[in-house]
Design an enzyme around this catalytic site. Structure first.
Site, PDB file in Angstrom:
ATOM      1  CB  ALA A  22      -0.930   0.002   1.212  1.00  0.00           C
ATOM      2  N   GLY A  25       1.289   2.950  -6.081  1.00  0.00           N
ATOM      3  CA  GLY A  25       0.453   2.344  -7.110  1.00  0.00           C
ATOM      4  C   GLY A  25      -0.965   2.062  -6.665  1.00  0.00           C
ATOM      5  CE1 TYR A 175       2.150 -10.155 -12.409  1.00  0.00           C
ATOM      6  CE2 TYR A 175       1.057 -10.263 -14.537  1.00  0.00           C
ATOM      7  CZ  TYR A 175       1.196  -9.693 -13.288  1.00  0.00           C
ATOM      8  OH  TYR A 175       0.354  -8.650 -12.902  1.00  0.00           O
TER       9      TYR A 175
END
Length: 306
Positions: A22, A25, A175
């Site tokens: 946090a 972005g 990914y």
């Protein structure tokens, strides 16, 4: 729902939200949206300097915000355990958990402190372990648990016999696997919550193509041409981090969110646009594979859902 924005977030006063990753972005934008709506927000991330900067930014934009940084390194299961133990010691029920932190498209195979492939370990395994360790507080808060997936989950596959890519590393495929795993986790967690009476609402979200530091923190300077091209495509096709965070905030706060649902942008290819219901690839609904992945995740992390 045609123009859902942060103004549509219900009052979050008295609620506790934890957002991983946090300090920048999407995670920072999600934390800002929740704090501005009155939630007490814990910024769970690795870098203390960025944590302090994020606290200051949120308080500047929302002067009444109740927000604090708490350190956790998602590349270390010991750090995840220590963070969770601090939360359990405090004993406050959790109302919202956003498992947002992640890395993308690392050029070479790297491993976490526990020997897991970095993308799979940080993006998925650490969040699996964190959610399991926080389960008592999540049950106490009848929490909304949000997993961050991606449009990249489409075309992904779970290499159940080689989850850590030890027999061959392809950065994008790994990914994709991590983001497919996150979506499967959201759906399977809802199944198990219903079966065991945990009272959770488990959902997933994706930001579309958002302009964040994820590309720079992944391929970065090791593949400058690829990074330059990717950034150009994101600039042309994507939207801001604030816009990308809207599906996350919708998934986190929508009163009638669909249990096991998935939220994302509604524009072309779900790359950008207003938030709404997103398309789930068929692979993510494979209940048999989800059960196998869950069992492997418990084995790899050494953490079980009690």
């Amino acid at each position: 729902m045609t123009s859902w924005t942060t103004r549509d977030i219900p009052d979050q006063s008295g609620r506790l939200a934890i957002v991983t990753g946090a300090t920048g972005g999407l995670g920072l934008e999600a934390a800002l949206g929740l704090a501005a709506a009155g939630a007490d927000v814990i910024l769970a991330a690795r870098n203390a300097d960025k944590g302090r900067a994020a606290e200051n930014l949120i308080r500047h934009r929302a002067p009444d915000a109740r927000v604090r940084f708490e350190p956790v390194d998602l590349a270390s299961l010991a750090s995840v355990q220590a963070f969770a133990e601090r939360m359990v010691w405090e004993g406050r029920p959790i109302d919202v958990l956003i498992n947002n932190a992640g890395v993308m498209d690392l050029p070479t195979r790297r491993t976490t402190a526990d020997g897991h492939e970095m993308q799979f370990g940080v993006n998925y395994l650490s969040h699996f372990a964190l959610t399991a360790r926080l389960l008592p507080l999540l049950k106490a808060g009848t929490a909304r648990v949000v997993q961050l997936s991606s449009v990249a989950h489409r075309g992904g596959r779970i290499a159940i016999d080689d989850l850590n890519a030890e027999r061959g590393y392809r950065s994008w495929a790994v990914y994709q696997q991590s983001k497919l795993a996150m979506l499967m986790f959201a759906i399977e967690l809802q199944r198990r919550s219903e079966a065991n009476g945990w009272g959770l609402t488990s959902v997933a979200a994706h930001p579309g193509v958002a302009r964040t530091d994820l590309v720079a923190n992944g391929a970065g300077t090791e593949r400058p041409l690829r990074t330059m091209i990717t950034r150009a495509l994101i600039g042309a096709l994507g939207h801001s981090a604030a816009a990308g965070a809207l599906p996350v905030l919708m998934a986190s706060t929508l009163p009638d969110a669909t249990p096991g649902g998935y939220y994302g942008p509604q524009g072309p290819g779900e790359t950008r646009g207003r938030p709404g219901v997103a398309r789930v690839d068929r692979a993510a609904t494979d209940a048999e594979m989800a059960a196998r992945l869950w069992a492997e995740s418990e084995r790899l992390t050494g953490v079980a859902f009690a």
